[in-house]
Design an enzyme around this catalytic site. Structure first.
Site, PDB file in Angstrom:
ATOM      1  N   SER A  64      -2.765   2.888   0.893  1.00  0.00           N
ATOM      2  CA  SER A  64      -3.514   1.910   1.709  1.00  0.00           C
ATOM      3  C   SER A  64      -3.236   2.004   3.204  1.00  0.00           C
ATOM      4  O   SER A  64      -3.988   1.439   4.000  1.00  0.00           O
ATOM      5  CB  SER A  64      -3.193   0.487   1.253  1.00  0.00           C
ATOM      6  OG  SER A  64      -3.768   0.242   0.000  1.00  0.00           O
ATOM      7  N   LYS A  67      -6.040   3.057   5.304  1.00  0.00           N
ATOM      8  CA  LYS A  67      -7.130   2.132   5.674  1.00  0.00           C
ATOM      9  C   LYS A  67      -7.132   1.831   7.173  1.00  0.00           C
ATOM     10  O   LYS A  67      -8.179   1.486   7.729  1.00  0.00           O
ATOM     11  CB  LYS A  67      -7.006   0.831   4.877  1.00  0.00           C
ATOM     12  CG  LYS A  67      -7.209   1.013   3.367  1.00  0.00           C
ATOM     13  CD  LYS A  67      -6.846  -0.264   2.595  1.00  0.00           C
ATOM     14  CE  LYS A  67      -7.007  -0.062   1.095  1.00  0.00           C
ATOM     15  NZ  LYS A  67      -6.488  -1.229   0.324  1.00  0.00           N
ATOM     16  N   TYR A 189     -13.000   7.787  -0.740  1.00  0.00           N
ATOM     17  CA  TYR A 189     -11.954   6.761  -0.684  1.00  0.00           C
ATOM     18  C   TYR A 189     -10.677   7.209  -1.407  1.00  0.00           C
ATOM     19  O   TYR A 189      -9.563   7.029  -0.904  1.00  0.00           O
ATOM     20  CB  TYR A 189     -12.491   5.457  -1.274  1.00  0.00           C
ATOM     21  CG  TYR A 189     -11.484   4.347  -1.355  1.00  0.00           C
ATOM     22  CD1 TYR A 189     -10.995   3.729  -0.207  1.00  0.00           C
ATOM     23  CD2 TYR A 189     -10.999   3.919  -2.587  1.00  0.00           C
ATOM     24  CE1 TYR A 189     -10.060   2.708  -0.281  1.00  0.00           C
ATOM     25  CE2 TYR A 189     -10.068   2.896  -2.666  1.00  0.00           C
ATOM     26  CZ  TYR A 189      -9.596   2.292  -1.518  1.00  0.00           C
ATOM     27  OH  TYR A 189      -8.673   1.284  -1.600  1.00  0.00           O
ATOM     28  N   TYR A 240      -1.494  -7.411   1.775  1.00  0.00           N
ATOM     29  CA  TYR A 240      -2.064  -8.091   0.612  1.00  0.00           C
ATOM     30  C   TYR A 240      -1.815  -9.599   0.742  1.00  0.00           C
ATOM     31  O   TYR A 240      -1.937 -10.152   1.827  1.00  0.00           O
ATOM     32  CB  TYR A 240      -1.483  -7.521  -0.695  1.00  0.00           C
ATOM     33  CG  TYR A 240      -1.519  -6.010  -0.710  1.00  0.00           C
ATOM     34  CD1 TYR A 240      -2.725  -5.321  -0.836  1.00  0.00           C
ATOM     35  CD2 TYR A 240      -0.355  -5.267  -0.537  1.00  0.00           C
ATOM     36  CE1 TYR A 240      -2.772  -3.935  -0.806  1.00  0.00           C
ATOM     37  CE2 TYR A 240      -0.388  -3.885  -0.525  1.00  0.00           C
ATOM     38  CZ  TYR A 240      -1.605  -3.228  -0.655  1.00  0.00           C
ATOM     39  OH  TYR A 240      -1.639  -1.868  -0.625  1.00  0.00           O
ATOM     40  N   VAL A 258       0.918   1.419  -1.620  1.00  0.00           N
ATOM     41  CA  VAL A 258       1.642   1.402  -2.890  1.00  0.00           C
ATOM     42  C   VAL A 258       2.468   2.657  -3.122  1.00  0.00           C
ATOM     43  O   VAL A 258       3.227   2.731  -4.093  1.00  0.00           O
ATOM     44  CB  VAL A 258       0.721   1.164  -4.113  1.00  0.00           C
ATOM     45  CG1 VAL A 258       0.116  -0.228  -4.070  1.00  0.00           C
ATOM     46  CG2 VAL A 258      -0.332   2.239  -4.209  1.00  0.00           C
TER      47      VAL A 258
END
Lengths: 304, 304, 304, 304
Positions: A64, A67, A189, A240, A258
C-alpha cells in the site's frame, strides 16, 4: 546537532529482540514466508545526511505504500479534478469498506483505502501509454534507482486470491466510477502493490514529499500546495483505521503497507523508513510503529 | 363457489388503463424495451380449474422468480445442510446488501437476496453434471412444459453489465463461501435468471409449493416440511425490502422478479401469477402488487 | 378430531426435563429471579375447546407481547394514518436498532421493535384520557378477565435501568416523531410491558386475532382487514431478528416477550400460548420455540 | 518578518462582503438570531505579537470548541487511563454517530464527537468538587481573563431541545460507559458548550496548545507529549466529518463550533481564531474555513 545514528541504533537495539513481533501477512500467499526477524531503519535528512541500521537494504513488497506514488502521479495529471471521483476523508471503518462505498454511491472515502486506490489506478491507466512500464519508471526516477522492479510472482499471487479487490472494483464499476475494464485496472493495481524496494530506496523516493515537491534529482514534480495536500491525506488516512492512533502516537504524515514497511516524514526536516514484516491486528507493522513512536519521542521531532 | 373468472376480469379491467404503471427495469439493457402495457393474470386452483386474463401467455424474463426453483433444487440435494452457508432472515435493507454480507462475514441473509442466490447457484453447479441443462430440465418438468428456454441475449446482457453481482460473488469468494469459480457461478446464475416463461407456465411450475411438494406430474419432489419452509422464506423474504409490505397488503407467500412477474400462492388452495413490466421504486411490479392485493381483498383468501 | 390434549402433553413431557433451558432475562432486575423450570402451554380452538398443561395459570411478565395489544388499540384509533409514523418491514438487525432509526430519519421499521412500540405508546397517550387505566381495561376486556394487573415493581425496575429505551425515545424526539414528553411516553410504555398474565389469559386475549377481530365477548373490535395486517406484522416482525427462523420452523403469526411468553395463532383455527422463562441468544423463549415447532410439526397445522 | 496585519486585513477584506456566508445554526433556538455578518480574526504569535481585525472582541457561543478545554482537563486528571473509555480515531461518519456507538459497544470514536465529549464530561464531574464553577475557572485561567462566563439561556435552550444528546448519553449509560446520572452529565455538558468567548480570548486560551503545555500565565499545565497528542486529535477529528478536508485545505490542528468559531494553531508559531456564524453543510463556519485556508496559503505556514 542531534546524534541521529545513536538514536536509531538504540531504537533498533531495544526492539530487535522483542518477542512479540506481530503476524506476517498471510492473505497474500507469496508474502507469508518472510522472516519476521527482518528489521531495518533508514533516515535521510533534507540537509543531505543519511543514517541506517539493520536490514535497510533488503527489498520487500511495498504494497500500500505504492498508493502514495500513484496518488502523486494522478494528482499531477488531473489536479483538483481528481476529487470529483474520490474524497479526502478518513474512512474510520475497519471492517466494512464496501459498506461505505455503497452508502456513498461509489465515491471512495480517500485514495488510500483499496477502493480509492483502485480509482487512482483507473485514472493512471487512462493517462499512461504503457501503464506498468511508465509507473515503474516514475518510481525509479523518484528513488533515483533503476534497479527497482515488480515482483511478478507477488502480483500473480494477488491476482489469483485478491477477491476482495475484485469485489471493490466491480462495485465501483457498478456505480460508473471505473472507466477501464476491471481486469485491466486490477492487473495494474496488483503490479503497483508488488513493487519491491528497500528502506533506503523508499526513503529516497519520498524525499520530494518532505521537500516541497522537488525530488532527489532536483526536479520539481508537484506544487508545494499539492505536496502539502498529499501529506495531509497521509496523516489522516495513511494507516487504515489506525490513522488516528498513528497521528496520536507518532505525529508524522506517513504510509504503511502489509509487507511491513512504513515511511514517514517531517516536512523540511527528514524522511524515515522502517521495515519489520510482522503486523499488528490493524494491519500495520507492529515493530515499525513502535520504532517510529520511539523516534519522535526521543527526538521530539513531530508536526505537532 | 366463487366466480374467479369474474374476479380476475374485474381486477384486470380496473388496472389495465392505469396511467402510472411504474418503470420498466433498465439496468439490464435487454429488458428495457418491453412494453409497459403488458398485463396478464393466470390463476390455477389446486382442485384443477384454471382462469386467465390478458397477456397470460406472453413469455417474459422470470429473473429473481428463478431463485425459488433454484432453492427448491438445492434444498432437495442438501437438506438442512444448506443453512450452514446462508440464513433465512429478512434482509430489511434496501441499499446496502454488500454491507450486510460484510457485517455477517460472508453468510447471506437469505436465499433470495442476490448474494444468497449466488451461493445457491454455487451449490447447484457443484451438484449437477450439466448445470444449465439440468436446471432448465427441472423447471420444464415442474411446469410440465418443454418449450421453456433460456434467453441467451438476456443472459449475455447481464454478464456484461452485472458488476454488482460480480462484486457480490467476489466478496463471497473472499469469505470462502463460494466453491466454484466466480465466472462459472455467475454464468449459471445469469442463465437461471434469463429463463423466459409466461404466467401460465409459472403458475404450473409453482403448483408443487401449494400442493405439499407434489408437482403437476404427480411426482413428490420435496417433503411437506421443506415446502412449508420455502413458503415461509417466500413470505418473509420474497419481495426485497418490501416483503413486510407484501405480507401486510397481500398476505400470501410469493416471489417477484424485475422482469415484472409475481407468483403467489395459498397452500392447498391456489397459485396465481401476474405480469406487468413496470416496477415500483422497490423493484416489484407496480400493477402486479395492486392486482394481488385486490385479489386477496375481493376473495378474502390469504394465509392471515 | 385430533387429540390435542395428547399432543400438548407429549410436547410438555418431552421438554420439561430438558437441561438446556436458556437464560432467564437479567437486564430487568425484577425478572431475573424467575424459576427457569416454569413451563406451561394453553391451547384454545376457535370452536371453543381448551387444552392446557403445566404452569398455564401462573402469571408472568408479558413484556413485548403487550406490543400487539397496543398496536391493535392504536390501529383502531388511527387506521392507516398510523403508517405515516412507522413502517411494517422486518428490521433484520440484531445489534443496531438505533442505527436503523438514524438511517431512516426517525421512522421505526415496524411496531414491534422498541422504537416502533414507543411511537405507538406516544399515539395512545395522545388518544386516551387515562392512558394506563384505559389500556389495562382494554387488555382485561380482550381477555375477559378483570384480575389482570400491572406489576408496579417491574415497571419501576425498567424505569431505572431502561437506558436504551430512553435513548430510543430521545432519538425519536430529536426527529420530531414523538408528540409527548419522553418521561410520559416511557412511563406508559414500561407499564404496558409490565402487565402480568398467564398462558390462559394471553390465549383468551389473542382470540380476536384468530377470529377476524371478534373478541371472546363477541365484540367486533377491528376489521378483518386490520386483523389480517396485524397477523402479517406478527409473522414478519414478531420475533426480533429471529422472525424468519420462527416463520421457517413454526409457520404461525406470533409474538414473544423476554418474560418467556410466546403466543401464536392459526386464523380460524386456534390460539396457543407457551411460557418458559429461559431465553435463547436472540431473546426468545428457548423451550417455547421448541414447543411450538413440535406442535406445528405434530399437528401439521401452519399457515404454510 | 511577514506583515501579518496586512495578511489578515486582506483576508478580511476579501471575505467580508461575500454573499454566500452559510446558514446560522438554528437547532439551538438561542443561537439562531446571531447576525451572519459578524466576522472577526485574531492572531497571536508565540513570540508575543498580536494582530486582529473585524469583530474579534464580540463574544459568541464557543460550543464544541469547549471540548478541547474539557479534554485537556480530563487528560491532566486521568492520563492515558482516559483511553479506556474512548478512542482517538476519526469517526468518518456524517449521519449516524449513534450507529457507530452501537457498533463499537459504547466506546466513542474520539473525544470530539458528542458521545465522546459526554464521556469526558462524565469524567470531569466525577473529578471536580464544583464541576461548573471549576471548569469555568479553568477556562478563565487559560485565557487569563475572568470576564468569561456561561450564557445560561443558551444552556437552558440546549437542555430543552438537545434530544439527540440525551439519546447519546442514555446509550452510553446502557453500555455502562457513564458513571453519573444522565441529567447531571448533560447539565454540565450543555453549560460547557454555552461558554461565551471572543476571538481574542479563545486565542489566548489555546496558547498552551502551541506552546508545549505552558499557558499564557507561564504555568505548565500538560506535558509536551500530552499537548502533541491533543493537537493530533484536533487535526484528525476536530472538524466533524470534514476533518480530512480541513487538514487538506488548511493543514493545521484546530477545532470548530456551531457558534461559528474556529481556533487553529501551528506549534511553536501561532494561534489563530476566526468567527463567522454562518455554517457550511457539514456544520463548520463557512467563511472561517475560507479565511484559514487563505491564511495558510498566503503565509505558507502549515504543519505539512
Amino acid at each position: 546537532m542531534m546524534d541521529f545514528q545513536h538514536v536509531i541504533n538504540s531504537i533498533h537495539d531495544d526492539l530487535k529482540h522483542e518477542v512479540n513481533r506481530g503476524l506476517v501477512a498471510n492473505y497474500i500467499p507469496e508474502l507469508s514466508h518472510i522472516d519476521a526477524n527482518n528489521f531495518g531503519i533508514y533516515l535521510k535528512l533534507i540537509s543531505g545526511e543519511n543514517f541506517s541500521v539493520g536490514h535497510s537494504n533488503t527489498p520487500f513488497s511495498i504494497q500500500s505504500i505504492s498508493k502514495v506514488f500513484a496518488l502523486s502521479m494522478a494528482f499531477n495529471f488531473k489536479g483538483d479534478q481528481l476529487w470529483q471521483r474520490l474524497d479526502v476523508e478518513p474512512s474510520g471503518d475497519p471492517f466494512n469498506h464496501l459498506s461505505l462505498l455503497e452508502l456513498e454511491n461509489g465515491i471512495p472515502r480517500n485514495p488510500f483505502i483499496n477502493s480509492g486506490a483502485i480509482v487512482i489506478a483507473d485514472i493512471l491507466i487512462s493517462q499512461l501509454d504503457n501503464p506498468k512500464a511508465d509507473f515503474l519508471n516514475y518510481v525509479r526516477e523518484l528513488a533515483n534507482d533503476n534497479s527497482i522492479n515488480y515482483n511478478e510472482s507477488v502480483a500473480t499471487s494477488e491476482k489469483t486470491t485478491g477477491f476482495n479487490n475484485y469485489a471493490a472494483a466491480n462495485l465501483l464499476k457498478s456505480y460508473g466510477n471505473l472507466e477501464n475494464k476491471v481486469e485491466d485496472v486490477l492487473d495494474f493495481y496488483f503490479h503497483q502493490c508488488a513493487i519491491e524496494m528497500n528502506c533506503e530506496q523508499l526513503t529516497s523516493a519520498f524525499f520530494m514529499f518532505a521537500n516541497h515537491g522537488v525530488c532527489l534529482q532536483n526536479i520539481k514534480r508537484l506544487s508545494s500546495s499539492q505536496i502539502k495536500r498529499i501529506n495531509a491525506i497521509m496523516l489522516t488516512c495513511g494507516f487504515y483505521d489506525e490513522a488516528g492512533e498513528f497521528a496520536f502516537e507518532v505525529g508524522l504524515p506517513g504510509k504503511s503497507g502489509v509487507g511491513g514497511g512504513i515511511v514517514a516524514l517531517l516536512p523540511n526536516q527528514f524522511v524515515i523508513s522502517t521495515w519489520s514484516p510482522g503486523l499488528n491486528p490493524k494491519g500495520n507493522s507492529k515493530i515499525g510503529m513502535q520504532a517510529l513512536e520511539a523516534f519522535t519521542t526521543k527526538t521530539k521531532l513531530s508536526i505537532f
